[in-house]
Each structure stands twice: as structure tokens, then as C-alpha cells.
Design a protein around this motif. Structure first.
Motif, PDB file in Angstrom:
ATOM      1  N   ALA A 137       0.833  -1.205   0.000  1.00 42.84           N
ATOM      2  CA  ALA A 137       0.000   0.000   0.000  1.00 42.84           C
ATOM      3  C   ALA A 137       0.868   1.257   0.000  1.00 42.84           C
ATOM      4  O   ALA A 137       0.604   2.212  -0.747  1.00 42.84           O
ATOM      5  N   ALA A 138       1.920   1.243   0.803  1.00 44.86           N
ATOM      6  CA  ALA A 138       2.808   2.411   0.879  1.00 44.86           C
ATOM      7  C   ALA A 138       3.514   2.622  -0.456  1.00 44.86           C
ATOM      8  O   ALA A 138       3.656   3.752  -0.936  1.00 44.86           O
ATOM      9  N   THR A 139       3.930   1.514  -1.086  1.00 45.38           N
ATOM     10  CA  THR A 139       4.600   1.601  -2.384  1.00 45.38           C
ATOM     11  C   THR A 139       3.645   2.154  -3.441  1.00 45.38           C
ATOM     12  O   THR A 139       4.021   2.940  -4.310  1.00 45.38           O
ATOM     13  N   TYR A 140       2.393   1.746  -3.334  1.00 41.51           N
ATOM     14  CA  TYR A 140       1.365   2.202  -4.288  1.00 41.51           C
ATOM     15  C   TYR A 140       1.151   3.710  -4.165  1.00 41.51           C
ATOM     16  O   TYR A 140       1.101   4.429  -5.152  1.00 41.51           O
ATOM     17  N   GLU A 141       1.036   4.161  -2.938  1.00 42.64           N
ATOM     18  CA  GLU A 141       0.848   5.602  -2.690  1.00 42.64           C
ATOM     19  C   GLU A 141       2.044   6.382  -3.265  1.00 42.64           C
ATOM     20  O   GLU A 141       1.878   7.423  -3.897  1.00 42.64           O
ATOM     21  N   TRP A 142       3.225   5.828  -3.064  1.00 41.59           N
ATOM     22  CA  TRP A 142       4.444   6.469  -3.551  1.00 41.59           C
ATOM     23  C   TRP A 142       4.452   6.493  -5.084  1.00 41.59           C
ATOM     24  O   TRP A 142       4.833   7.482  -5.708  1.00 41.59           O
ATOM     25  N   ALA A 143       3.974   5.402  -5.700  1.00 45.05           N
ATOM     26  CA  ALA A 143       3.942   5.329  -7.172  1.00 45.05           C
ATOM     27  C   ALA A 143       2.993   6.394  -7.740  1.00 45.05           C
ATOM     28  O   ALA A 143       3.255   6.967  -8.796  1.00 45.05           O
ATOM     29  N   ILE A 144       1.919   6.662  -7.036  1.00 41.96           N
ATOM     30  CA  ILE A 144       0.980   7.709  -7.474  1.00 41.96           C
ATOM     31  C   ILE A 144       1.700   9.060  -7.455  1.00 41.96           C
ATOM     32  O   ILE A 144       1.619   9.843  -8.403  1.00 41.96           O
ATOM     33  N   LYS A 145       2.414   9.305  -6.374  1.00 34.94           N
ATOM     34  CA  LYS A 145       3.178  10.566  -6.255  1.00 34.94           C
ATOM     35  C   LYS A 145       4.199  10.680  -7.384  1.00 34.94           C
ATOM     36  O   LYS A 145       4.329  11.714  -8.029  1.00 34.94           O
ATOM     37  N   ARG A 146       4.914   9.580  -7.594  1.00 32.18           N
ATOM     38  CA  ARG A 146       5.974   9.578  -8.601  1.00 32.18           C
ATOM     39  C   ARG A 146       5.413   9.847 -10.005  1.00 32.18           C
ATOM     40  O   ARG A 146       6.071  10.439 -10.855  1.00 32.18           O
ATOM     41  N   ALA A 147       4.157   9.412 -10.209  1.00 35.80           N
ATOM     42  CA  ALA A 147       3.517   9.642 -11.517  1.00 35.80           C
ATOM     43  C   ALA A 147       3.036  11.083 -11.659  1.00 35.80           C
ATOM     44  O   ALA A 147       2.479  11.465 -12.677  1.00 35.80           O
ATOM     45  N   GLY A 148       3.210  11.875 -10.594  1.00 40.24           N
ATOM     46  CA  GLY A 148       2.796  13.282 -10.652  1.00 40.24           C
ATOM     47  C   GLY A 148       1.441  13.532 -10.014  1.00 40.24           C
ATOM     48  O   GLY A 148       0.866  14.609 -10.161  1.00 40.24           O
ATOM     49  N   GLY A 149       0.894  12.511  -9.330  1.00 35.39           N
ATOM     50  CA  GLY A 149      -0.419  12.651  -8.695  1.00 35.39           C
ATOM     51  C   GLY A 149      -1.527  12.321  -9.685  1.00 35.39           C
ATOM     52  O   GLY A 149      -1.292  12.253 -10.893  1.00 35.39           O
ATOM     53  N   ILE A 150      -2.714  12.128  -9.164  1.00 31.00           N
ATOM     54  CA  ILE A 150      -3.846  11.753 -10.022  1.00 31.00           C
ATOM     55  C   ILE A 150      -4.482  13.009 -10.611  1.00 31.00           C
ATOM     56  O   ILE A 150      -4.833  13.941  -9.889  1.00 31.00           O
ATOM     57  N   ASP A 151      -4.604  13.020 -11.935  1.00 27.09           N
ATOM     58  CA  ASP A 151      -5.271  14.147 -12.600  1.00 27.09           C
ATOM     59  C   ASP A 151      -6.778  14.012 -12.494  1.00 27.09           C
ATOM     60  O   ASP A 151      -7.488  15.007 -12.354  1.00 27.09           O
TER      61      ASP A 151
END
Ligand code: GLP
Length: 263
Positions: A137-151
């Protein structure tokens, strides 16, 4: 009337029954499920055309099936291009065997990804079989951030007002994490498990309320009379952790696409 939304800004929208909008929240009521799905698909397509590398949060369940079918049609007939789009699913059950037909991963490939040109390396779904769900879950949240956040987050809603798998009493500050399903959700989702509530996993990994609220734009789809109470509480009621979806009243850019029966 629209609860906390200013009535003065109510305005009709062509082809749709009603559109009630404040500055930040709009409510669009469509005559039926097909119109609701079609209008939602148009908004998603407009986002992709405006920003081809948009990052989406995507839901599962019965409600978005018409939206996915509409997007597949637009891909095939109009060349709507998903090649640069990134997707993050809202949630996934914990513990279902790989390829299980009721997993959200199976659903997404079967109903959507296999029929459009989304790049496989831009698809993200929490891994329900991860050894350590907290870490996943923590890795997933981080991946969202790394992608620039959800548009752009597309949401459904549970009968108890859950969004993703954020059940009543979820803290508004929550991020992606493992959760326990509410009894009502287990019962409602049993229809995807041959009607057997005992086969429904008790846990899932879900984006948190804060993860969803961080999205720059949110749309929520609901149809069917069984959603009308939750919709009423979401739009007219107080903003409360007892009705997780009510937090969307505070989102800067949120549109509800409702079938008349849910509205
Ligand atoms: C599940 C999902 C939600 C979804 C809800 C409603 O519990 N975790 O993301 O919005 O079901 O599903 P349906 O559209 O089938 O009513």
C-alpha cells in the motif's frame, strides 16, 4: 434544491435532465444508465484529448461498465488514444488467487484494458497477493506521487457511501492501506462471488480518502435506486466520516453523474 450547493448557479445542460452546480461541485442527472455512461465517457475522453498523459484513478463494480464500454467504442471508432495514459485502480481484494475472475485485476483487463491501447507498464493495480500488504500500500501511494499525482479520479459509490473501499468511519486523512470490508459491502459484493458472502474476501487494499481528494478532478457515477440514500447523504448531508463520499463536497472540482433513479 441541492443541499449545500448554491441554487443560484443551477443551469440546464443540453441532452441531460438537470445540472446543478456550485463552483466546485456539479450534479448532473441523466435520464438513464446509458446516457449517464455516455456523458461520463465524453468527459473522460475530453481529459485524454486535453492531456494525453493524464493519470487516472479507476473504479470497478457494476456501475462503470457502461463507461468502459463507451471508451472502448471511442477507441475503436474515433481513435481515442490511451497510449500515454497512466491508470491506478482504486482498490483490490487481498488474498484472491492470481487470475481469479472476481479480482479487480481480472475485471479491469477483461472489461477495459484488453480492448484499448493502454500501455501495460502504465497500469497499476494494488497486488492483493503481496506478502506484506502494508508495504504494498505504501509503495502504491508512492507510485501515485511519482507519476505526478492523479489528474482525474473516476469513482463509484457503495450503498453505505464508501468510495474505493473506504468504509464509514475511515479517517479523511487516510492514504492507501489495507482495510477490512464492512458487512454491508460483503453482502452487496457477494453477487460477484456466485452470491456467496463467505467467498468474499474480508480485506482489500484501497486508496485512502486523502489519496482520492488529492486528485485534481473527480467524477462519481451512481445509478439505481439502491444508491439514492447514499447519494442524498453525500450531496445534501453533513460532511462526515460516517458517509465517506460526503467529503467530496469539499473537493475543488467534483462532478456527480447520476441516473435519475439514484438521484
Ligand atoms: C465496490 C468497489 C467500489 C465501488 C462499489 C460499488 O465495493 N470497491 O469502488 O464503487 O463497489 O459497486 P457497484 O457499482 O457494483 O454498485
Amino acid at each position: 434544491t441541492a443541499g449545500n450547493l448554491p441554487e443560484s448557479s443551477c443551469k440546464p445542460l443540453s441532452g441531460l435532465k438537470d445540472a446543478i452546480g456550485g463552483d466546485n461541485v456539479k450534479v448532473i442527472v441523466a435520464d438513464d444508465y446509458e446516457i449517464m455512461s455516455r456523458e461520463a465517457a465524453k468527459i473522460v475522453a475530453a481529459e485524454i484529448r486535453k492531456k494525453p498523459d493524464s493519470v487516472f484513478a479507476l473504479p470497478t463494480g457494476g456501475t462503470p461498465l457502461g463507461l468502459y464500454a463507451g471508451l472502448i467504442r471511442m477507441h475503436k471508432e474515433e481513435g481515442l488514444d490511451f497510449s500515454r495514459v497512466s491508470t491506478f485502480n482504486l482498490d483490490e481484494y487481498i488474498g484472491l488467487p492470481d487470475g481469479h475472475e472476481s479480482s479487480y485485476s481480472f475485471y479491469m483487463y477483461d472489461r477495459f484494458f484488453n480492448h484499448v491501447n493502454v500501455s501495460r507498464d502504465k497500469i497499476h493495480i494494488p497486488r492483493g497477493l503481496a506478502k506484506d500488504p502494508e508495504e504494498e500500500a505504501a509503495t502504491y501511494e508512492w507510485a501515485i506521487k511519482r507519476a505526478g499525482g492523479i489528474d482525474f479520479a473516476v469513482l463509484g459509490i457503495g450503498r453505505n457511501g464508501h468510495i474505493g473501499f473506504n468504509e464509514p468511519k475511515t479517517e479523511f486523512g487516510s492514504l492507501t492501506r489495507p482495510i477490512y470490508l464492512a458487512k454491508r459491502t460483503i453482502e452487496a459484493n457477494a453477487r460477484f462471488f456466485d452470491g456467496d458472502p463467505d467467498s468474499v474476501p474480508r480485506q482489500a487494499i484501497s486508496m485512502g480518502i486523502r489519496t482520492i481528494m488529492n486528485a485534481r478532478k473527480v467524477i462519481l457515477l451512481a445509478s439505481g435506486p439502491e444508491k439514492s440514500r447514499a447519494i442524498n447523504q453525500t450531496i445534501h448531508g453533513p460532511v462526515t466520516e460516517m458517509v465517506p463520499s460526503s467529503v467530496l463536497q469539499l473537493h475543488p472540482d467534483c462532478t456527480f453523474f447520476l441516473g435519475r433513479d439514484a438521484a
